[in-house]
Design an enzyme around this catalytic site. Structure first.
Site, PDB file in Angstrom:
ATOM      1  N   HIS A  29      -2.119   7.478   7.409  1.00 36.36           N
ATOM      2  CA  HIS A  29      -1.128   8.365   6.780  1.00 36.36           C
ATOM      3  C   HIS A  29      -1.785   9.680   6.355  1.00 36.36           C
ATOM      4  O   HIS A  29      -1.179  10.752   6.473  1.00 36.36           O
ATOM      5  CB  HIS A  29      -0.506   7.713   5.543  1.00 36.36           C
ATOM      6  CG  HIS A  29       0.618   6.768   5.834  1.00 36.36           C
ATOM      7  ND1 HIS A  29       1.785   7.146   6.469  1.00 36.36           N
ATOM      8  CD2 HIS A  29       0.776   5.443   5.544  1.00 36.36           C
ATOM      9  CE1 HIS A  29       2.609   6.105   6.564  1.00 36.36           C
ATOM     10  NE2 HIS A  29       2.017   5.052   6.014  1.00 36.36           N
ATOM     11  N   GLY A  36       0.838  -1.197   0.000  1.00 36.93           N
ATOM     12  CA  GLY A  36       0.000   0.000   0.000  1.00 36.93           C
ATOM     13  C   GLY A  36       0.867   1.239   0.000  1.00 36.93           C
ATOM     14  O   GLY A  36       2.060   1.165   0.327  1.00 36.93           O
ATOM     15  N   GLU A  40      -3.115   2.947   5.689  1.00 30.80           N
ATOM     16  CA  GLU A  40      -2.971   4.025   4.683  1.00 30.80           C
ATOM     17  C   GLU A  40      -3.815   5.246   5.052  1.00 30.80           C
ATOM     18  O   GLU A  40      -3.377   6.391   4.881  1.00 30.80           O
ATOM     19  CB  GLU A  40      -3.379   3.537   3.288  1.00 30.80           C
ATOM     20  CG  GLU A  40      -2.656   2.324   2.747  1.00 30.80           C
ATOM     21  CD  GLU A  40      -1.161   2.381   2.906  1.00 30.80           C
ATOM     22  OE1 GLU A  40      -0.596   3.495   2.954  1.00 30.80           O
ATOM     23  OE2 GLU A  40      -0.543   1.311   3.001  1.00 30.80           O
ATOM     24  N   CYS A  93       6.092  -0.360   7.552  1.00 29.04           N
ATOM     25  CA  CYS A  93       5.755   0.837   6.785  1.00 29.04           C
ATOM     26  C   CYS A  93       6.958   1.250   5.947  1.00 29.04           C
ATOM     27  O   CYS A  93       8.081   1.258   6.445  1.00 29.04           O
ATOM     28  CB  CYS A  93       5.370   1.976   7.734  1.00 29.04           C
ATOM     29  SG  CYS A  93       4.897   3.499   6.882  1.00 29.04           S
ATOM     30  N   LEU A  94       6.700   1.584   4.696  1.00 27.79           N
ATOM     31  CA  LEU A  94       7.788   2.015   3.809  1.00 27.79           C
ATOM     32  C   LEU A  94       8.425   3.306   4.327  1.00 27.79           C
ATOM     33  O   LEU A  94       9.579   3.595   3.992  1.00 27.79           O
ATOM     34  CB  LEU A  94       7.251   2.224   2.386  1.00 27.79           C
ATOM     35  CG  LEU A  94       6.722   0.948   1.713  1.00 27.79           C
ATOM     36  CD1 LEU A  94       6.067   1.293   0.376  1.00 27.79           C
ATOM     37  CD2 LEU A  94       7.837  -0.073   1.526  1.00 27.79           C
TER      38      LEU A  94
HETATM   39  O1  GNR Z   1       4.123  -2.623   2.543  1.00 19.44           O
HETATM   40  C1  GNR Z   1       3.497  -2.487   3.592  1.00 19.44           C
HETATM   41  N1  GNR Z   1       3.209  -3.576   4.349  1.00 19.44           N
HETATM   42  C2  GNR Z   1       2.328  -3.554   5.426  1.00 19.44           C
HETATM   43  C3  GNR Z   1       2.303  -4.678   6.244  1.00 19.44           C
HETATM   44  C4  GNR Z   1       1.445  -4.724   7.312  1.00 19.44           C
HETATM   45  C5  GNR Z   1       0.604  -3.667   7.565  1.00 19.44           C
HETATM   46  C6  GNR Z   1       0.630  -2.540   6.772  1.00 19.44           C
HETATM   47  C7  GNR Z   1       1.481  -2.483   5.687  1.00 19.44           C
HETATM   48  S1  GNR Z   1       1.476  -1.100   4.665  1.00 19.44           S
HETATM   49  C8  GNR Z   1       3.116  -1.138   4.050  1.00 19.44           C
HETATM   50  C9  GNR Z   1       3.300  -0.073   2.974  1.00 19.44           C
HETATM   51  C10 GNR Z   1       3.125   1.277   3.610  1.00 19.44           C
HETATM   52  O2  GNR Z   1       3.917   1.785   4.345  1.00 19.44           O
HETATM   53  N2  GNR Z   1       2.016   1.893   3.359  1.00 19.44           N
HETATM   54  O3  GNR Z   1       1.758   3.086   3.941  1.00 19.44           O
HETATM   55 NI    NI Z   2       2.903   3.137   5.760  1.00 21.96          NI
END
Ligand code: GNR
Ligand code: NI
Length: 187
Positions: A137, A46, A134, A91-92
Site C-alpha cells: 500500500h 492491518g 501493507e 483488503c479493506l
Molecule cells: O483485514 C485484512 N485482511 C487480510 C487478509 C489476508 C491478507 C491481507 C489482509 S490485510 C486486510 C486489511 C487491509 O486491507 N490492509 O491493508
Molecule cells: Ni489492504
C-alpha cells in the site's frame, strides 16, 4: 480518538507512493491511535496510512484473535525474504474480494516504532503476509495488481457499480459516447 475514512479501489489516491515519516510527535501518536480504531472497527488485521489518505510510511497490524497484539511499523524495509506461500487475501480498500496471492513465507523487517526507535523482526505466517500487503500500500500497490487485468477490471466495474447504487443513482448511465480505456463500449 476518531475513525478515519478508508479509500476504496479504484480511487487514484491509493496509487500514491508514501514519503518517509520524519517527525515522531504527538500528532503521529494520534494518527496511530486513529488508525488502530479504524482497523479494529472495520474489522481488519492491518491498515496502511495510504488507505486513510495519509501518504506517510506507516502501517498498523494486529493478527491476534483477541485484538490484543497491536504492532506499528514506521518506515518499514524488508531486509530478507525466504520461501514462497500462496494465501487468500482481502483488503479493506477492495471490499468483498478474496483472491489467492503469492508472497514470501518469511520476511525480516527493519522499521521504527512510534518513538522513532529502530527495531528488526523476523515475521512468518499471517503476520508476514499482512506486513507485505501493507507495505505494498505504501508503494501505491494493491493485491488486485497481482491478478489478471481481466479479473481486476471485473472487480473495478463491480465496485464502481456498487458505489453508484449506494449513492442512490441505480439506473444512472454514462454520457453517450463514453468509452472505457480499452475501447470497449460502456454498457
Ligand atoms: O483485514 C485484512 N485482511 C487480510 C487478509 C489476508 C491478507 C491481507 C489482509 S490485510 C486486510 C486489511 C487491509 O486491507 N490492509 O491493508
Ligand atoms: Ni489492504
Amino acid at each position: 480518538m476518531a475513525q478515519l475514512t478508508i479509500l476504496e479501489f479504484p480511487d487514484p489516491r491509493l496509487r500514491t507512493r508514501a514519503a518517509p515519516v520524519q517527525v515522531f510527535d504527538a500528532a503521529l501518536e494520534r494518527l496511530i491511535a486513529d488508525m488502530f480504531e479504524t482497523m479494529y472497527a472495520a474489522p481488519g488485521i492491518g491498515l496502511a496510512a495510504t488507505q486513510v489518505n495519509v501518504h506517510q510510511r506507516l502501517i498498523v497490524v494486529d493478527v491476534s484473535e483477541a485484538h490484543d497484539d497491536p504492532q506499528v511499523f514506521i518506515n518499514p524495509v524488508i531486509l530478507k525474504r525466504e520461501g514462497k506461500e500462496q494465501s487468500e487475501e482481502g483488503c479493506l480498500s477492495v471490499p468483498q474480494v478474496f483472491e489467492p496471492v503469492e508472497r514470501a513465507e518469511r520476511v525480516t523487517v527493519r522499521a521504527q516504532d512510534a518513538q522513532g526507535e529502530l527495531f528488526e523482526r523476523e515475521l512468518s505466517g499471517l503476520l508476514a503476509v499482512c506486513v507485505q500487503h501493507e507495505m505494498d500500500h505504501l508503494e501505491g500497490k494493491l493485491f488486485v495488481d497481482y491478478l489478471s487485468s481481466l479479473k481486476r477490471e471485473h472487480i473495478r466495474r463491480r465496485l464502481e457499480k456498487e458505489r453508484r447504487e449506494r449513492a442512490g443513482a441505480p439506473r444512472s448511465r454514462p454520457v453517450s459516447g463514453w468509452r472505457v480505456a480499452s475501447g470497449a463500449k460502456v454498457i
